[in-house]
Design a protein around this motif. Structure first.
Motif, PDB file in Angstrom:
ATOM      1  N   LEU A  78       0.870  -1.171   0.000  1.00  0.00           N
ATOM      2  CA  LEU A  78       0.000   0.000   0.000  1.00  0.00           C
ATOM      3  C   LEU A  78       0.909   1.224   0.000  1.00  0.00           C
ATOM      4  CD1 LEU A  78      -2.556  -1.219   2.703  1.00  0.00           C
ATOM      5  CD2 LEU A  78      -2.830  -1.286   0.207  1.00  0.00           C
ATOM      6  N   LYS A  79       0.853   2.020  -1.053  1.00  0.00           N
ATOM      7  CA  LYS A  79       1.842   3.093  -1.220  1.00  0.00           C
ATOM      8  C   LYS A  79       1.526   4.283  -0.314  1.00  0.00           C
ATOM      9  CE  LYS A  79       3.468   3.561  -5.493  1.00  0.00           C
ATOM     10  NZ  LYS A  79       3.381   3.726  -6.978  1.00  0.00           N
ATOM     11  N   ARG A  80       1.838   4.079   0.971  1.00  0.00           N
ATOM     12  CA  ARG A  80       1.549   5.098   1.985  1.00  0.00           C
ATOM     13  C   ARG A  80       2.585   6.197   2.020  1.00  0.00           C
ATOM     14  NH1 ARG A  80      -2.449   4.137   5.189  1.00  0.00           N
ATOM     15  NH2 ARG A  80      -3.157   1.994   5.514  1.00  0.00           N
ATOM     16  N   PHE A  81       3.809   5.875   1.532  1.00  0.00           N
ATOM     17  CA  PHE A  81       4.895   6.828   1.721  1.00  0.00           C
ATOM     18  C   PHE A  81       5.123   7.635   0.471  1.00  0.00           C
ATOM     19  CE2 PHE A  81       6.185   3.303   4.671  1.00  0.00           C
ATOM     20  CZ  PHE A  81       5.689   3.940   5.795  1.00  0.00           C
ATOM     21  N   ASN A  82       5.018   8.936   0.624  1.00  0.00           N
ATOM     22  CA  ASN A  82       5.281   9.852  -0.468  1.00  0.00           C
ATOM     23  C   ASN A  82       6.749  10.257  -0.376  1.00  0.00           C
ATOM     24  OD1 ASN A  82       5.389  11.850  -2.308  1.00  0.00           O
ATOM     25  ND2 ASN A  82       3.575  12.940  -1.583  1.00  0.00           N
ATOM     26  N   HIS A  83       7.556   9.780  -1.329  1.00  0.00           N
ATOM     27  CA  HIS A  83       8.997  10.047  -1.256  1.00  0.00           C
ATOM     28  C   HIS A  83       9.423  11.277  -2.050  1.00  0.00           C
ATOM     29  CE1 HIS A  83      10.006   6.586   1.162  1.00  0.00           C
ATOM     30  NE2 HIS A  83       9.242   5.825   0.399  1.00  0.00           N
ATOM     31  N   ASP A  84       8.448  12.055  -2.514  1.00  0.00           N
ATOM     32  CA  ASP A  84       8.765  13.316  -3.176  1.00  0.00           C
ATOM     33  C   ASP A  84       9.520  14.205  -2.177  1.00  0.00           C
ATOM     34  OD1 ASP A  84       8.759  15.908  -4.128  1.00  0.00           O
ATOM     35  OD2 ASP A  84       6.682  15.861  -4.832  1.00  0.00           O
ATOM     36  N   PRO A  85      10.785  14.592  -2.506  1.00  0.00           N
ATOM     37  CA  PRO A  85      11.609  15.338  -1.534  1.00  0.00           C
ATOM     38  C   PRO A  85      10.962  16.631  -1.048  1.00  0.00           C
ATOM     39  CG  PRO A  85      12.820  14.955  -3.607  1.00  0.00           C
ATOM     40  CD  PRO A  85      11.461  14.358  -3.787  1.00  0.00           C
ATOM     41  N   ASN A  86      10.066  17.197  -1.870  1.00  0.00           N
ATOM     42  CA  ASN A  86       9.402  18.437  -1.444  1.00  0.00           C
ATOM     43  C   ASN A  86       8.209  18.176  -0.532  1.00  0.00           C
ATOM     44  OD1 ASN A  86      11.128  19.971  -3.109  1.00  0.00           O
ATOM     45  ND2 ASN A  86       9.851  19.410  -4.875  1.00  0.00           N
ATOM     46  N   ARG A  87       7.768  16.938  -0.501  1.00  0.00           N
ATOM     47  CA  ARG A  87       6.548  16.663   0.258  1.00  0.00           C
ATOM     48  C   ARG A  87       6.609  15.254   0.869  1.00  0.00           C
ATOM     49  NH1 ARG A  87       1.981  14.955  -1.627  1.00  0.00           N
ATOM     50  NH2 ARG A  87       0.263  15.185  -0.166  1.00  0.00           N
ATOM     51  N   LEU A  88       7.661  15.025   1.674  1.00  0.00           N
ATOM     52  CA  LEU A  88       7.809  13.739   2.333  1.00  0.00           C
ATOM     53  C   LEU A  88       6.679  13.559   3.340  1.00  0.00           C
ATOM     54  CD1 LEU A  88      11.607  13.624   3.229  1.00  0.00           C
ATOM     55  CD2 LEU A  88      10.420  12.082   1.673  1.00  0.00           C
ATOM     56  N   ASP A  89       5.822  12.601   3.134  1.00  0.00           N
ATOM     57  CA  ASP A  89       4.844  12.347   4.184  1.00  0.00           C
ATOM     58  C   ASP A  89       4.244  10.963   4.057  1.00  0.00           C
ATOM     59  OD1 ASP A  89       3.134  12.603   2.067  1.00  0.00           O
ATOM     60  OD2 ASP A  89       2.054  14.326   2.832  1.00  0.00           O
ATOM     61  N   LYS A  90       3.370  10.651   5.007  1.00  0.00           N
ATOM     62  CA  LYS A  90       2.728   9.349   5.038  1.00  0.00           C
ATOM     63  C   LYS A  90       1.241   9.565   4.813  1.00  0.00           C
ATOM     64  CE  LYS A  90       1.946   5.438   8.140  1.00  0.00           C
ATOM     65  NZ  LYS A  90       2.146   4.908   9.506  1.00  0.00           N
ATOM     66  N   ILE A  91       0.675   8.780   3.905  1.00  0.00           N
ATOM     67  CA  ILE A  91      -0.756   8.883   3.626  1.00  0.00           C
ATOM     68  C   ILE A  91      -1.473   8.002   4.640  1.00  0.00           C
ATOM     69  CG2 ILE A  91      -2.564   8.574   1.894  1.00  0.00           C
ATOM     70  CD1 ILE A  91      -0.226   8.752  -0.220  1.00  0.00           C
TER      71      ILE A  91
END
Ligand SMILES: [Zn+2]
Length: 281
Positions: free
Chosen positions: A181-194
């Motif tokens: 489940l792709k919970r982790f947003n690895h975009d360096p500008n918007r690191l977060d967990k869904i």
């Protein structure tokens, strides 16, 4: 590492293979096999610590991000471990390999271009709808959603660069289905967990209607393990829920603490990150 290993250790087909096979030629396979023998052999007096250390070293050799003791991604560890052991064991590869069909549709001539690729993981995006309960089916539908292709597409039918649409479909699914489940947003500008709750069944996850290949009558799955990530992306803590292949009881593996779960509905958690399912047949 513990969460990933406890998930995979509770996949009965994989563990049986390593407990009975003696042809473990690469260092990851050899150390993984030693670890499983320590974990699953009854009346064992063997410590699993040396095998764990050797396995960590062997994995770090393949993926340097695992060299130190920082927290990493449990799915990434599974990925490196599975790739290493599949390389020399085609029987294992077959257990985990599904096929994804990617289609690009030219905006000019409309002719679809299909390719089919192997994958060991079904990586599902999470639709951002908090208003109602989101299910695995919703995530699969999000995965299959048609979308604009970034940039232009060289169409071999009308032989030119054009805008295009793209779509992914599930061609076939393996006996052991690993869903990330792709919970982790690895975009360096918007690191977060869904942080949304995804409802997943323990029994009879039915994916039949999504699978193109019709050789199987049905594609139904039962849950065997969950890698759970509690807390935020930057830190947090991993545990695993897994079903013991011999007793059919669920356990929570939380570092050195192993606890039997009496109420199996506990296994459904909003913090689920990786789900491992076994096909019913
Ligand atoms: Zn075209």
């Amino acid at each position: 590492m513990n969460s990933a290993l406890q998930c995979l250790s509770n996949v009965p087909q994989l563990t049986k293979y390593f407990l009975t096979s003696s042809t473990n030629s690469n260092s990851v396979s050899r150390t993984y096999s030693n670890l499983l023998k320590g974990l699953w052999t009854t009346n064992n007096t063997l410590s699993t610590t040396p095998a764990l250390k050797s396995l960590k070293n062997a994995i770090s050799g393949l993926a340097p991000i695992f060299t130190d003791y920082q927290q990493q991604d449990s799915h990434e560890f599974m990925n490196v471990l599975l790739n290493a052991i599949q390389l020399e064991h085609s029987d294992i590869e077959r257990l985990f390999l599904g096929k994804i069909q990617s289609t690009v549709i030219c905006s000019k001539c409309g002719v679809p271009d299909c390719t089919i690729d192997d994958t060991s993981f079904l990586q599902l995006p999470l639709p951002q709808e908090k208003s109602r309960l989101t299910t695995i089916s919703d995530c699969v539908e999000e995965f299959m959603k048609e979308d604009d292709l970034d940039g232009q597409w060289h169409c071999s039918t009308c032989n030119g660069l054009h805008d295009a649409r793209q779509k992914s479909d599930i061609y076939s699914l393996p006996e052991v289905l690993i869903i990330q489940l792709k919970r982790f947003n690895h975009d360096p500008n918007r690191l977060d967990k869904i942080d949304i709750n995804i409802d997943y069944p323990l029994y009879n996850l039915d994916l039949t209607k999504y699978v193109i290949e019709k050789q199987q009558q049905t594609w139904m799955y039962n849950l065997v393990a969950v890698s759970v990530h509690r807390g935020q992306l930057s830190g947090g803590h991993y545990v695993t829920y897994a079903k013991n292949k011999d007793t059919q009881e669920w356990y929570e593996f939380n570092d050195e603490h192993v606890t039997r779960i009496n109420d199996e509905s506990t296994v459904k958690t909003k913090d689920a990150y990786v789900l491992i399912y076994l096909r019913n047949d």
